[in-house]
Design an enzyme around this catalytic site. Sequence first.
Site, short mmCIF file in Angstrom:
data_model
loop_
_atom_site.label_atom_id
_atom_site.label_comp_id
_atom_site.label_asym_id
_atom_site.label_seq_id
_atom_site.Cartn_x
_atom_site.Cartn_y
_atom_site.Cartn_z
N LYS A 11 -28.52 54.17 8.62
CA LYS A 11 -28.23 55.54 8.18
C LYS A 11 -29.46 56.22 7.54
CE LYS A 11 -23.32 54.54 7.59
NZ LYS A 11 -22.12 54.81 6.78
N GLU A 128 -17.90 53.44 20.43
CA GLU A 128 -19.06 53.92 19.68
C GLU A 128 -20.36 53.68 20.44
OE1 GLU A 128 -18.53 52.00 15.88
OE2 GLU A 128 -16.76 53.22 15.42
P1 CMP Z 1 -19.08 53.69 7.93
O1 CMP Z 1 -19.01 52.25 8.25
O2 CMP Z 1 -20.16 54.48 8.58
O3 CMP Z 1 -17.68 54.40 8.29
C1 CMP Z 1 -17.20 55.52 7.61
C2 CMP Z 1 -18.03 55.87 6.43
O4 CMP Z 1 -17.41 56.72 5.51
C3 CMP Z 1 -18.33 54.61 5.64
O5 CMP Z 1 -19.23 53.82 6.35
C4 CMP Z 1 -18.82 55.18 4.34
O6 CMP Z 1 -20.20 55.52 4.39
C5 CMP Z 1 -18.01 56.45 4.25
N1 CMP Z 1 -16.96 56.28 3.26
C6 CMP Z 1 -15.90 55.48 3.33
N2 CMP Z 1 -15.13 55.60 2.22
C7 CMP Z 1 -15.75 56.52 1.45
C8 CMP Z 1 -15.47 57.07 0.20
N3 CMP Z 1 -14.39 56.72 -0.50
N4 CMP Z 1 -16.33 57.99 -0.29
C9 CMP Z 1 -17.43 58.37 0.42
N5 CMP Z 1 -17.74 57.87 1.63
C10 CMP Z 1 -16.91 56.95 2.13
#
Ligand code: CMP
Length: 139
Positions: A11, A128
């Site tokens: 990221k 994905e």
């Molecule tokens: P990722 O694995 O990319 O999938 C969804 C993303 O949402 C996750 O990683 C986090 O970066 C983000 N995410 C999940 N839960 C939260 C939260 N409670 N607050 C902010 N970001 C979140």
Amino acid sequence: MNGDFTFTIIKPRAVAKGYIGPILNKIQEAGFGISSLKMIQLARPEAEAFYAVHKERPFYQSLVDFMVSGPIVVAVVQKENAVENYRKLIGATNPAEAEEGTIRKLYAESIEANAVHGSDSDENAAIEASFFFPSKDRF
Ligand code: CMP
């Protein structure tokens, strides 16, 4: 039988902080092969589409803002039982809860800037991976 590939994203904050090399190194040290890899800048509609499953969540807009804030690295990585093994390697979504030695424990800043994404199922890994590598019919 569980699938032999999963999809990952390094990221924006992790890319900006110079962690592409260390993270790819951890992935390979853990026995994953890298079968597809590219560095890209997401356009907003792409980020919105990729995270559409989270559309109703309170963090959706902020997550999209973050994911378009700088370049990312997207990759398909391979190993037996890839989804589960990769999720163990990266650790909990919230780095505060991630185990010692995991990629998120080492390189993440927060639950949003959590260094890497890893698919949560074989089905989502295929969806994905195809999203970012549409010309490939297998990984
Ligand atoms: P990722 O694995 O990319 O999938 C969804 C993303 O949402 C996750 O990683 C986090 O970066 C983000 N995410 C999940 N839960 C939260 C939260 N409670 N607050 C902010 N970001 C979140």
